[in-house]
Scaffold this active site. Structure first.
Site, short mmCIF file in Angstrom:
data_model
loop_
_atom_site.label_atom_id
_atom_site.label_comp_id
_atom_site.label_asym_id
_atom_site.label_seq_id
_atom_site.Cartn_x
_atom_site.Cartn_y
_atom_site.Cartn_z
CD GLU A 203 -24.18 5.60 -4.80
OE1 GLU A 203 -23.66 4.60 -4.27
OE2 GLU A 203 -23.51 6.57 -5.22
CB ALA A 269 -17.75 10.36 -10.09
CB ILE A 270 -16.59 4.60 -9.03
CG1 ILE A 270 -15.35 4.40 -9.91
CG2 ILE A 270 -17.86 4.56 -9.86
CD1 ILE A 270 -15.28 3.01 -10.54
N GLY A 271 -14.69 6.97 -6.98
CA GLY A 271 -13.67 6.97 -5.95
C GLY A 271 -12.29 7.30 -6.50
CG HIS A 444 -33.27 39.59 11.44
ND1 HIS A 444 -33.95 38.47 11.00
CD2 HIS A 444 -34.02 40.66 11.08
CE1 HIS A 444 -35.06 38.86 10.40
NE2 HIS A 444 -35.13 40.19 10.43
#
Length: 465
Positions: A203, A269-271, A444
């Site tokens: 990243e 996966a850079i845009g 709940h």
């Protein structure tokens, strides 16, 4: 030339086909133009088939930890070809569903590549090269986007992949490099890690999933490292090249040093890049910003009768945003007065393991915007249902304006949070304040009780921690 339509939609993804359906419901004569598959990227090569892959990985993960649930499972293995086959089957089923919806709503479907020849006309060229001219009073552009390539190492489908290649892998990666830690990168990193690959995530920014709240980013990084992933933030790929046997990468780390590594495969996966080229926009003078179309709150472009939605317009680039814009545009075209979309009320979901979901401002963005805030956090370990599920890692965080009680943002990480976030999204859309959430009775035992507790925690009233 065919009789004119009231509306032609170019592109049949989650924005386009929804716009067509809504327009038909409102009594308009509608056509849709699609060059590949009805349903677009989302149904066929995006959101849905990736969730099918991730579900298989999740089941495989649970099978490997059967002992934790008092169960015995032996000889467990994964068949990547069978996993992919199931995913493609899911995509095919949904594609057929959209085909049915087009027939049900009497929407004319024209398969082929569409090009604007005027603000009210589209030329459709089918696979045989035959061109048909269609005209309409209004046209909605919903052509979507595609993965952005690294300029020095375009995807080849063999060793260097985009998300599309990663969904139908020619081979199971053994050592995978993922460049980019947004939703797509992290989801595939999570999938292949669970399936047994050795995964490294790079990243460029200082934290993974950088659009998320900083607390979520930190928690996810710790969780992924615990699962065996290598996470490198503040890092970039200087060189990338495919070989017959793998991928060679030169990675510049946070310290400025460059290290060389070898991997079996790489996912980039850079845009995204908007699909706005070669559809006739330039000749019409449609206003754009770096390839994305400029629109007003009703999705109108600067050219009369021409509208645009989804990934070819401003972010966030999400399927559900495109669908909502499709409804807005269709209703405005039909003479209605729809509410404009508020980007702050659009939730975002990432289906990694653990899941991430958020809506509104992060704590940092809220403070930057000048808000005095009250922040509440509640951990999964304090929730009975989470413990019973064996999913006690994660938290729910809420950010309120201290003066007004307005919910500014909500951020979650943990099991099934992608299903929980809509409670806060409804609250934001309805402009609820902290008292409304506090006075709501939550069932709940459920994971949703953590949403209640997080609100209470923001005001010093949490009951179970």
């Amino acid at each position: 030339m065919a009789d004119p339509y009231d509306l032609i939609v170019l592109g049949s993804g989650p924005g386009g086909y929804v716009a067509a359906i809504r327009a038909s419901q409102l009594g308009l004569k509608v056509a849709i133009v699609e060059r590949e598959l009805l349903g677009g990227i989302c149904l066929n090569w995006g959101c849905i088939p990736t969730k099918a892959l991730l579900r298989s990985a999740e089941i495989y993960h649970y099978m490997q930890h059967a002992k934790d649930y008092g169960l015995i499972a032996q000889g467990i293995s994964a068949d990547i070809d069978a996993v992919v086959k199931r995913s493609r089957g899911v995509a095919k089923q949904l594609n057929q569903g959209v085909t049915h919806l087009m027939k049900k709503n009497k929407i004319a479907v024209h398969m082929g590549a569409g090009t604007l020849t005027a603000a009210n006309a589209i030329a459709v060229t089918d696979k045989d090269g035959k061109t048909t001219e269609l005209t309409a009073r209004n046209i909605i552009l919903a052509t979507g986007a595609r993965a952005r390539d690294l300029p020095f190492a375009p995807a080849d489908g063999a060793r260097i992949w985009t998300y599309r290649h990663a969904m139908v892998p020619p081979a199971m990666p053994t050592k995978l490099l993922v460049i980019g830690s947004g939703a797509i990168g992290i989801e595939f990193a999570s999938f292949y890690n669970d399936m047994g690959a050795e995964v490294t995530v790079i990243e460029m920014l200082d934290r993974i999933v950088p659009v998320e709240d900083a607390d979520v980013s930190a928690f996810l990084e710790k969780a992924l490292k615990k699962q065996g992933m290598t996470i490198m933030t503040g890092a970039g790929v200087e060189k990338l090249s495919a070989t017959d046997t793998g991928v060679k990468a030169s990675i510049k780390g946070r310290d400025g040093k460059v290290i060389d590594g070898e991997f079996s495969h790489c996912i980039v996966a850079i845009g995204i890049v908007p699909n706005t080229e070669n559809i006739g926009l330039e000749a019409l003078g449609v206003a754009m910003d770096r390839g994305f179309l400029k629109t007003d709150a009703m999705c109108r472009t600067n050219v009369a009768g021409l509208w645009a939605i989804g990934d070819i317009t401003a972010p966030p680039w999400l399927a559900h945003k495109a669908s909502h814009e499709g409804v807005i545009a269709a209703e405005a075209i039909a003479g209605g007065h729809p509410h404009p979309i508020d980007p702050r009320n659009i939730p975002g979901c990432t289906y990694c393991h653990p899941q991430i979901a958020s809506v509104g401002l992060t704590e940092a963005k809220a403070r930057e915007a000048g808000h005095e805030v009250r922040v509440g956090t509640f951990p999964f370990i304090g929730n009975g249902k989470a413990i019973a599920l064996g999913e006690a890692e994660g938290f729910v965080k809420t950010v309120f304006d201290a003066a007004t009680g307005e919910l500014l943002g909500a951020h979650m990480i943990g099991a099934e949070v992608t299903e929980l976030i809509q409670g806060y999204t409804v609250g934001k859309t309805a402009e609820l304040v902290e008292a409304d959430f506090m006075h709501t009775v939550f069932p709940h035992p459920t994971l949703s009780e953590m949403m209640h507790e997080s609100v209470l925690a923001a005001y010093g009233q949490a009951l179970h921690i």
